[in-house]
Design a protein around this motif. Sequence first.
Motif, short mmCIF file in Angstrom:
data_model
loop_
_atom_site.label_atom_id
_atom_site.label_comp_id
_atom_site.label_asym_id
_atom_site.label_seq_id
_atom_site.Cartn_x
_atom_site.Cartn_y
_atom_site.Cartn_z
N GLN A 1 59.35 46.95 42.73
CA GLN A 1 58.44 45.84 43.23
C GLN A 1 57.16 46.21 43.16
N ASP A 2 56.43 45.18 42.88
CA ASP A 2 54.72 45.38 42.63
C ASP A 2 54.13 46.11 43.81
N GLU A 3 54.55 45.72 45.04
CA GLU A 3 53.75 46.33 46.28
C GLU A 3 54.38 47.88 46.20
N GLU A 4 55.61 48.13 45.83
CA GLU A 4 55.85 49.41 46.19
C GLU A 4 55.34 50.43 45.18
N TYR A 5 55.32 49.79 44.05
CA TYR A 5 54.60 50.45 42.89
C TYR A 5 53.11 50.60 42.99
N LEU A 6 52.37 50.06 43.38
CA LEU A 6 51.04 50.01 43.82
C LEU A 6 50.72 51.04 45.01
N GLU A 7 51.84 51.21 46.04
CA GLU A 7 51.47 52.19 46.87
C GLU A 7 51.81 53.60 46.47
N ILE A 8 52.88 53.74 45.54
CA ILE A 8 52.88 54.90 44.79
C ILE A 8 51.62 55.39 44.12
N ILE A 9 51.17 54.23 43.34
CA ILE A 9 49.90 54.93 42.46
C ILE A 9 48.81 55.26 43.62
N ALA A 10 48.56 54.44 44.70
CA ALA A 10 47.64 54.91 45.74
C ALA A 10 47.87 56.09 46.27
N SER B 1 42.90 64.33 33.35
CA SER B 1 43.85 63.43 32.53
C SER B 1 45.09 63.73 33.32
N TRP B 2 45.53 64.05 34.25
CA TRP B 2 46.80 64.24 34.94
C TRP B 2 47.17 62.91 35.49
N PRO B 3 48.40 62.35 35.15
CA PRO B 3 48.81 61.00 35.45
C PRO B 3 48.82 60.40 36.57
N VAL B 4 47.81 59.77 37.01
CA VAL B 4 48.17 59.10 38.47
C VAL B 4 49.13 57.80 38.15
N TYR C 1 47.44 71.83 53.98
CA TYR C 1 47.61 70.39 54.37
C TYR C 1 48.76 69.89 53.60
N PHE C 2 49.52 69.11 54.12
CA PHE C 2 50.87 68.86 53.20
C PHE C 2 50.65 67.48 52.70
N TYR C 3 51.04 67.26 51.49
CA TYR C 3 51.25 66.15 50.93
C TYR C 3 52.42 65.77 50.05
N GLU C 4 52.87 64.65 50.15
CA GLU C 4 54.26 64.17 49.54
C GLU C 4 53.63 63.46 48.29
N LEU C 5 54.09 63.84 46.87
CA LEU C 5 53.82 63.37 45.81
C LEU C 5 54.92 62.56 45.17
N ARG D 1 49.35 58.89 44.75
CA ARG D 1 49.43 59.80 43.81
C ARG D 1 47.73 59.97 43.68
N GLU D 2 46.87 58.98 43.67
CA GLU D 2 45.49 59.23 43.79
C GLU D 2 44.94 59.80 44.99
N LYS D 3 45.65 59.51 46.13
CA LYS D 3 45.31 60.25 47.25
C LYS D 3 45.53 61.85 47.16
N VAL D 4 46.67 62.37 46.63
CA VAL D 4 46.96 63.69 46.37
C VAL D 4 45.97 64.37 45.40
N ARG D 5 45.81 63.57 44.24
CA ARG D 5 44.73 64.08 43.37
C ARG D 5 43.41 64.32 43.82
N ASN D 6 42.89 63.35 44.66
CA ASN D 6 41.71 63.68 45.45
C ASN D 6 41.47 64.80 46.35
N ALA D 7 42.84 64.96 47.14
CA ALA D 7 43.08 66.48 47.81
C ALA D 7 42.92 67.51 47.00
N ALA D 8 43.36 67.48 45.75
CA ALA D 8 43.27 68.50 45.08
C ALA D 8 41.62 68.76 44.52
#
Length: 248
Positions: free
Chosen positions: A77-86, A65-68, A236-240, A88-95
């Motif tokens: 911008q739409d592109e910037e927003y989608l990059e951020i969501i992607a 339920s953590w908010p991706v 491993y380092f991840y920027e969220l 965040r999904e990457k960091v959750r997958n790392a967890a």
Amino acid sequence: MRVMRGFFAPPEFCDCELGVRYSQRIERQREEFIHKDRLERYTYACKLFTTALVPPLPEGHTLESWPVAFEKPPAAQDEEYLEIIAEREKVRNAAINFMRAIEEPELVKKKGLCIQGYPGVGKTGLALGVAAFLPQADYYMLCLNAPALLTLIQRSEQEEQMVYTLRNAHIVLLDDLGDPESMDLAPYTVRRILTDVFEARYNASLPTIVTTGLDNEQLREQFSDSVFSIMEGLCYFYELPGINFRKE
């Protein structure tokens, strides 16, 4: 054969029916001992660090339920927003991968995570989501607020026991490491404690999560190149990226 502290078992079993039943009984006893030993160590550590413990997530809040995603800010911008969501999904997958790796005995080297980001983006919530899941797999994460922990250790008469426990605890979360408002080098005692703990955990390949509001350069400036170098080996380092969910 000594399996763990306090548990002994023969190295081989007869393959007859009696030997198989005995082997199965020994294996059950081994699993019960390991579970009891982990729980006792975790319970002791929680008592030792009571004032530095990070409160658990509210009921119903999980890694799933953590908010991706979040509502797109009007200025984004739409592109910037989608990059951020992607991202965040990457960091959750790392967890999630971190969580799975803990259960894989064949993985000799189990690197942890260092999650970096601004206040409120969900660093602590993500780490606590992992902690909430682990008891289901018979593991426990010692979740500690880093500033409170370092203050506690420096003021306690049990410093040696505290550092020893941090060096050897099976899974540790150090939450909110560092001060984003400071440009100063941390005191020597703080750097010594972190060096001792991180180096021991790196050498033993013990799973570790660190969350911080500092970027890599700030980590170096605040804790020294030496401490940062050990962290690079440990995690491993991840920027969220994201928004401040605390304002919602």
